[in-house]
Design a protein around this motif. Sequence first.
Motif, mmCIF file in Angstrom:
data_model
loop_
_atom_site.group_PDB
_atom_site.id
_atom_site.type_symbol
_atom_site.label_atom_id
_atom_site.label_comp_id
_atom_site.label_asym_id
_atom_site.label_seq_id
_atom_site.Cartn_x
_atom_site.Cartn_y
_atom_site.Cartn_z
ATOM 1 N N THR A 27 0.830 -1.210 0.000
ATOM 2 C CA THR A 27 0.000 0.000 0.000
ATOM 3 C C THR A 27 0.862 1.256 0.000
ATOM 4 O O THR A 27 1.868 1.337 0.706
ATOM 5 C CB THR A 27 -0.927 0.012 1.232
ATOM 6 O OG1 THR A 27 -1.828 -1.097 1.151
ATOM 7 C CG2 THR A 27 -1.725 1.303 1.314
ATOM 8 N N ASN A 28 0.439 2.249 -0.779
ATOM 9 C CA ASN A 28 1.061 3.571 -0.790
ATOM 10 C C ASN A 28 0.053 4.601 -0.298
ATOM 11 O O ASN A 28 -1.102 4.611 -0.735
ATOM 12 C CB ASN A 28 1.497 3.960 -2.207
ATOM 13 C CG ASN A 28 2.662 3.136 -2.705
ATOM 14 O OD1 ASN A 28 3.792 3.316 -2.268
ATOM 15 N ND2 ASN A 28 2.398 2.217 -3.630
ATOM 16 N N THR A 162 6.218 4.256 -6.133
ATOM 17 C CA THR A 162 4.999 3.571 -5.683
ATOM 18 C C THR A 162 4.899 2.168 -6.276
ATOM 19 O O THR A 162 4.425 1.241 -5.609
ATOM 20 C CB THR A 162 3.750 4.387 -6.041
ATOM 21 O OG1 THR A 162 3.752 4.708 -7.440
ATOM 22 C CG2 THR A 162 3.699 5.685 -5.229
ATOM 23 N N ARG A 166 4.636 -1.310 -4.138
ATOM 24 C CA ARG A 166 3.531 -2.236 -4.401
ATOM 25 C C ARG A 166 4.048 -3.624 -4.763
ATOM 26 O O ARG A 166 3.572 -4.634 -4.243
ATOM 27 C CB ARG A 166 2.669 -1.666 -5.525
ATOM 28 C CG ARG A 166 1.352 -2.380 -5.741
ATOM 29 C CD ARG A 166 0.467 -1.607 -6.701
ATOM 30 N NE ARG A 166 0.054 -0.323 -6.128
ATOM 31 C CZ ARG A 166 0.431 0.868 -6.614
ATOM 32 N NH1 ARG A 166 1.242 0.948 -7.664
ATOM 33 N NH2 ARG A 166 0.013 1.971 -6.035
ATOM 34 N N VAL A 193 -1.530 6.641 -5.643
ATOM 35 C CA VAL A 193 -1.528 6.013 -4.322
ATOM 36 C C VAL A 193 -2.861 5.323 -4.057
ATOM 37 O O VAL A 193 -3.832 5.485 -4.787
ATOM 38 C CB VAL A 193 -1.234 7.046 -3.210
ATOM 39 C CG1 VAL A 193 0.143 7.668 -3.401
ATOM 40 C CG2 VAL A 193 -2.311 8.123 -3.159
ATOM 41 N N ASP A 194 -2.883 4.563 -2.977
ATOM 42 C CA ASP A 194 -4.077 3.796 -2.618
ATOM 43 C C ASP A 194 -4.982 4.535 -1.645
ATOM 44 O O ASP A 194 -6.148 4.176 -1.479
ATOM 45 C CB ASP A 194 -3.656 2.458 -2.004
ATOM 46 C CG ASP A 194 -2.736 1.676 -2.922
ATOM 47 O OD1 ASP A 194 -3.214 1.202 -3.970
ATOM 48 O OD2 ASP A 194 -1.532 1.559 -2.602
ATOM 49 N N GLY A 195 -4.434 5.538 -0.995
ATOM 50 C CA GLY A 195 -5.220 6.292 -0.035
ATOM 51 C C GLY A 195 -4.504 7.566 0.348
ATOM 52 O O GLY A 195 -3.292 7.722 0.111
ATOM 53 N N GLY A 213 -9.812 6.694 0.270
ATOM 54 C CA GLY A 213 -9.280 5.479 -0.339
ATOM 55 C C GLY A 213 -9.233 4.353 0.674
ATOM 56 O O GLY A 213 -10.199 4.128 1.414
ATOM 57 N N VAL A 214 -8.118 3.640 0.745
ATOM 58 C CA VAL A 214 -8.023 2.491 1.647
ATOM 59 C C VAL A 214 -8.031 2.895 3.114
ATOM 60 O O VAL A 214 -8.199 2.038 3.985
ATOM 61 C CB VAL A 214 -6.765 1.648 1.346
ATOM 62 C CG1 VAL A 214 -6.820 1.055 -0.041
ATOM 63 C CG2 VAL A 214 -5.493 2.456 1.549
#
Length: 250
Positions: A27-28, A162, A166, A193-195, A213-214
């Motif tokens: 996760t980023n 990133t 990942r 990014v994921d969040g 996001g996440v």
Amino acid sequence: MTGPPMDGAYVLDGALGDSLDAISSGTNLLVVGDEAGASDLSYRILARAQRYRECVVLVTTTETTASVVDAYRSHLADPDDLDHLHVVDASHSGLERDTGPLSPARVEAAKSPGDVTGIGVGITNHLRSIKSDRVRLGMVSLSPVVERLGPERAFAFFHVLTSRVRNADQLGLFVVDEARHDGEQVRVLQSLVDGTLVFRTTDDDRRLVRGTGVVEGVTLDATDAADARNPVETANEGNGEADETDPDAE
């Protein structure tokens, strides 16, 4: 110390309050706000690595190694144990080797925030020397890189970072000082990014962090400096002895 959870997630131990216990590997996250507050929150998340036999690679583009290590270690359960920490110093003083309490062997230097080749080589060198595949990568901050390279080249560099996080099942945290960018630049970075964890100041001057996001659902009051204290230390304060459930207890 204890090992990582069976699912490989990165444990937070209260760094983002009670709403999120862990973040999935690979996760980023972008941490958006004033640089001091966003960096401090990132240190809180990175510092949990010490308890779970993980390593931290910390990239600094604004402060010396000595300064960022001093800020980071204030969040550690054992501030004297820095064996898990590695730094890439891309600040203007990076080549002066001001490493503070950290061994110079654990510090790689780049010429400046715009020296993305040097930053990349420094990260790679650390990852090769680390005898663990459990790594939390933090950059404080990405903003000087964007300013030096321009949006397009910075986007390409950020895409590489990133993707590396990942593909290696690591955890990436990247600070962005929103006062130094327009909204579109921040949105472009968010696309990789994921969040995102975003600082906002309320009408009564409370500083709240909200996640998207996440990390959606995360709401954290970061107004008081006391919020940055290690939750294990706070829980055991006045106890006089370690709790048996404390992962650091021996």
